[in-house]
Design an enzyme around this catalytic site. Structure first.
Site, PDB file in Angstrom:
ATOM      1  N   SER A 255     -17.080  10.867  24.993  1.00  0.00           N
ATOM      2  CA  SER A 255     -15.850  11.615  24.765  1.00  0.00           C
ATOM      3  C   SER A 255     -15.620  11.849  23.271  1.00  0.00           C
ATOM      4  O   SER A 255     -16.394  12.561  22.638  1.00  0.00           O
ATOM      5  CB  SER A 255     -14.675  10.882  25.422  1.00  0.00           C
ATOM      6  OG  SER A 255     -13.528  11.690  25.438  1.00  0.00           O
ATOM      7  N   ASP A 278     -20.220  13.187  28.046  1.00  0.00           N
ATOM      8  CA  ASP A 278     -18.984  13.900  28.374  1.00  0.00           C
ATOM      9  C   ASP A 278     -18.168  14.178  27.111  1.00  0.00           C
ATOM     10  O   ASP A 278     -16.988  13.818  27.005  1.00  0.00           O
ATOM     11  CB  ASP A 278     -18.168  13.093  29.385  1.00  0.00           C
ATOM     12  CG  ASP A 278     -17.595  13.983  30.493  1.00  0.00           C
ATOM     13  OD1 ASP A 278     -18.061  15.131  30.639  1.00  0.00           O
ATOM     14  OD2 ASP A 278     -16.704  13.517  31.226  1.00  0.00           O
ATOM     15  N   HIS A 333     -14.376  11.799  34.127  1.00  0.00           N
ATOM     16  CA  HIS A 333     -14.532  11.438  32.711  1.00  0.00           C
ATOM     17  C   HIS A 333     -14.692   9.923  32.523  1.00  0.00           C
ATOM     18  O   HIS A 333     -15.397   9.472  31.629  1.00  0.00           O
ATOM     19  CB  HIS A 333     -13.326  11.948  31.926  1.00  0.00           C
ATOM     20  CG  HIS A 333     -13.502  11.938  30.438  1.00  0.00           C
ATOM     21  ND1 HIS A 333     -14.603  12.499  29.801  1.00  0.00           N
ATOM     22  CD2 HIS A 333     -12.712  11.437  29.438  1.00  0.00           C
ATOM     23  CE1 HIS A 333     -14.489  12.351  28.496  1.00  0.00           C
ATOM     24  NE2 HIS A 333     -13.359  11.706  28.243  1.00  0.00           N
TER      25      HIS A 333
END
Length: 415
Positions: A255, A278, A333
């Site tokens: 992330s 991600d 996620h």
């Protein structure tokens, strides 16, 4: 606190829940290193192949109460309420690595620097880090001090400090010097009217510098220089001398940590490749993209990505440098941090900590694709190339590239 936590969650433990251990041939140890007690210092957890050690224990997954408080702040819920819930759900879990077990000297190991996501900290990706260490990597999981994590700490000098002031500290967070006072740093939310990009870009640059600083410290240790650990530790850091192959170094993150991967590759060519899980591309300036010269593997979840984010990833495509992208079907996620293994199916899906796919299968695909990519671009003499097809999305649970519809991407690129 740890004792109360362990008692409180006895009824919550399940044989089906727990952070999976590494699947490689090496047992895994871990230890914390803090160099320079100030906020400008470096703090990371090191995962490494270790020797069997009957006396070593596995440390608690959440290191101390303050991290629960930080998670509560990040999630915008009451601290006292969250403490009871988090203690019940997660307080008893332990990391799949032996605390300060002796380092296993066996030639030179490749190195991975890992960057956590927004609202996370150094222990929340232990499944990934332990798997890499079990396969023969040394992994430094950095705890960022840019106010993007739920919580972290540093120390300030206080000549009035007495020894009893540290009695409440857990064993692995006490300073060596008695005159140091612990200072906690928590997540900073956006202020009213504040532009997000400006804050996040400053943070991603600091994060990259912290990854590079961790690399430099490990370089010094590898060369035989003595490094002072601010924290009390029984681990012999000198045992790492001449044990790291710094010509085979990669950076990895999830992330915000994925954005940190890209920023770090731009700033430091010692990193030979990156694995971005991600990735949240918002913090990055696009003008840095041409300066990223190393291969990157993007591993995305099916439910998090959107067209604008994918378009920015695609701007890193290159005819001469390998840039790969795969998407794992049925993932969300939070399929990458450890939370996905520690929450039952119902509450996990309500809180979006689990997707439709078995989290163990999803993590296995992500780890194997990462290992194959690392072997390819770090020139490792391993058998990870057996998973090369995964890099191209060749599996029933993978999508080559992205699941975001091509017409959406084309339309947005046009405008």
């Amino acid at each position: 606190m740890l004792g109360r936590t362990q008692v409180a969650v006895m009824g919550n433990c399940s044989n089906t829940l727990g952070i999976p251990p590494g699947k490689g041939p090496h047992q895994v140890g871990c230890a914390d290193l803090m160099v320079d007690h100030t906020v400008q210092g470096s703090f990371f957890r090191l995962y490494y192949p270790c020797e069997p050690s009957p006396s070593s224990e596995k440390p608690c997954w959440i290191p101390s109460q303050e991290y629960f408080d930080g998670l509560a702040d990040f999630m915008k819920i009451n601290r006292s309420f969250a403490e009871r819930i988090f203690n019940y759900l997660y307080g008893s879990y332990r990391i799949p690595a032996f605390w300060e077990a002796p380092f296993k000297s066996n030639g030179k190991y490749p190195l991975v620097i890992f960057s956590h996501g927004l609202g996370a900290f150094r222990t929340l990706y232990s499944a990934i880090c332990a798997e890499l260490a079990s396969r023969g990597f040394v992994v430094a999981s950095v705890e960022h001090r840019d106010e993007s994590g739920s919580a972290t700490f540093y120390f300030k000098e206080n000549s009035q400090m007495q020894q009893q002031a540290h009695q409440a500290d857990t064993k692995n967070s006490k300073p060596v010097q008695e005159n140091l006072e612990k200072v906690w740093m928590y997540y900073r939310a956006l202020k009213p009217g504040e532009e997000e990009f400006s804050l996040r870009n400053n943070q991603v640059q600091q994060r990259a510098n912290e990854c590079i600083r961790a690399l430099k410290i490990l370089d010094e240790i590898n060369s035989g220089k003595s490094v002072t650990n601010v924290l009390q530790s029984e681990f012999d850091w000198s045992s790492l001398k001449n044990s790291l192959d710094l010509c085979k170094t990669a950076v990895m993150g999830h992330s915000f940590g994925g954005a940190t991967v890209i920023e770090t590759l731009c700033k430091e060519l010692t990193f030979k490749c990156g694995v971005a899980l991600d990735t949240w591309m918002v913090p990055l300036k696009e003008e840095i993209f041409p300066n990223v010269k190393q291969p990157i593997l993007f591993i995305n979840s099916e439910k998090f990505q959107w067209a604008g984010n994918i378009i920015r990833m695609r701007k890193l495509d290159s005819a001469s440098i390998q840039r790969k992208m795969i998407t794992i079907r049925g993932t969300v996620h939070q399929s990458f941090p450890d939370f996905t293994f520690l929450t039952g199916n119902w509450i996990g899906k309500v809180l979006k900590l689990k997707g439709d796919i078995d989290p163990h299968l999803a993590m296995d695909l992500s780890n194997k694709a990462s290992l194959a990519f690392l072997q390819r671009h770090l020139s490792l003499d391993k058998d990870f190339n057996q998973w090369d097809p995964l890099i191209d999305g060749k599996d029933e649970n993978l999508i080559p590239g992205t699941n975001i519809h091509a017409t959406h991407l084309a339309t947005l690129q046009y405008f």
